[in-house]
Motif scaffolding. Sequence first.
Motif, mmCIF file in Angstrom:
data_model
loop_
_atom_site.group_PDB
_atom_site.id
_atom_site.type_symbol
_atom_site.label_atom_id
_atom_site.label_comp_id
_atom_site.label_asym_id
_atom_site.label_seq_id
_atom_site.Cartn_x
_atom_site.Cartn_y
_atom_site.Cartn_z
ATOM 1 N N THR A 182 4.843 1.706 7.069
ATOM 2 C CA THR A 182 4.206 2.969 7.433
ATOM 3 C C THR A 182 2.824 2.741 8.033
ATOM 4 O O THR A 182 2.487 3.319 9.078
ATOM 5 N N SER A 183 2.021 1.873 7.414
ATOM 6 C CA SER A 183 0.662 1.652 7.929
ATOM 7 C C SER A 183 0.706 0.937 9.275
ATOM 8 O O SER A 183 -0.080 1.237 10.176
ATOM 9 N N SER A 186 1.797 3.504 11.918
ATOM 10 C CA SER A 186 0.711 4.453 12.146
ATOM 11 C C SER A 186 -0.368 3.827 13.031
ATOM 12 O O SER A 186 -0.846 4.444 13.992
ATOM 13 N N LEU A 189 0.827 3.518 16.653
ATOM 14 C CA LEU A 189 1.331 4.738 17.279
ATOM 15 C C LEU A 189 0.858 4.956 18.724
ATOM 16 O O LEU A 189 1.622 5.469 19.547
ATOM 17 N N GLN A 207 -0.170 11.089 13.333
ATOM 18 C CA GLN A 207 -0.459 9.719 12.912
ATOM 19 C C GLN A 207 -0.683 9.651 11.406
ATOM 20 O O GLN A 207 -0.199 8.737 10.731
ATOM 21 N N LEU A 210 2.814 10.303 9.356
ATOM 22 C CA LEU A 210 3.967 9.438 9.585
ATOM 23 C C LEU A 210 4.390 8.721 8.301
ATOM 24 O O LEU A 210 3.547 8.184 7.579
#
Length: 294
Positions: A182-183, A186, A189, A207, A210
């Motif tokens: 996820t990080s 992000s 993005l 962002q 997400l």
Amino acid sequence: MGSTSHDVDALAPGTHTFTVDGVRQVYHVAGSGPVCVAHSGGPGIEWAYLRAPGLEEYFTMVYVEPVGTGASGRLDNADNYRLVTYVRFLDAVVAHLGEPRVYLLGHSYGGFVIQRYALDHPDRVAGLALYDTSPVTGADFWAEAMANLAAYPQRHPDRPEAAAIPAALGQALSATDDETLTSGLSAALPVYFADFWSRQAEFAPLQAGLRAWAAPAGAQDPTPFDVRDRLGEITVPAVVIVGAYDFICGPRYAEELHAGLKDSRLVVLKDSGHFAHIEQPAEFTEAVVELLKR
């Protein structure tokens, strides 16, 4: 295929849950008009990024939460997060809705799902919106995407932050846990947009919100996706929508889809990357709604 309903009205606005072979399937309904089932990309990314309020003025939008993500259930064996599984769960959703035919919107990997679904269940499909997707993946597809990713910093020489984007996406692609994935996504993005930096404040909520899950994201189909030789079997009206700056499913793949389909319209959105529904929402909505006139 076993499915049980918790719903009185499968198309009432709101969140719905039923089970497919004992696994929870969640979907969300908004808007009014002909039914359009939307399948998000990834795989492994939360559905919410694909919410398209403009389309809800013309369609009863049904947003699927793909198995392995969000509130939907998890598979016991992570190897089963593959195309055939997503197609089976999509078929269960379509059957559960009780509509004889539905429109389908598939973004990115979701476009692979709906292409395969249209080939397997042609009698259930009223029309297709193939959005930032491709009829083929494989080594050449990924090599081109990685080359485009590596070139991204040169596209934005005035933005020092752009230099960190390739490494951030690399972190996401190799992640084995949900937080790292996820990080990384992000942070990476901006590469998915035509010009993230000039509209950064506008895109910040996306962002920040997400979410992604590593088990479905990391699963591999046994063979690369390739339906190029079967596209001619799809006879329903289709619109192929692509952002001119999409680094991963760019215009050449949209053109290949358009050329192979019997009845398609190609729409290239000149100021978009991989998220035209956010970058050019009015033009995106118009492109999909045109399906209703055909």
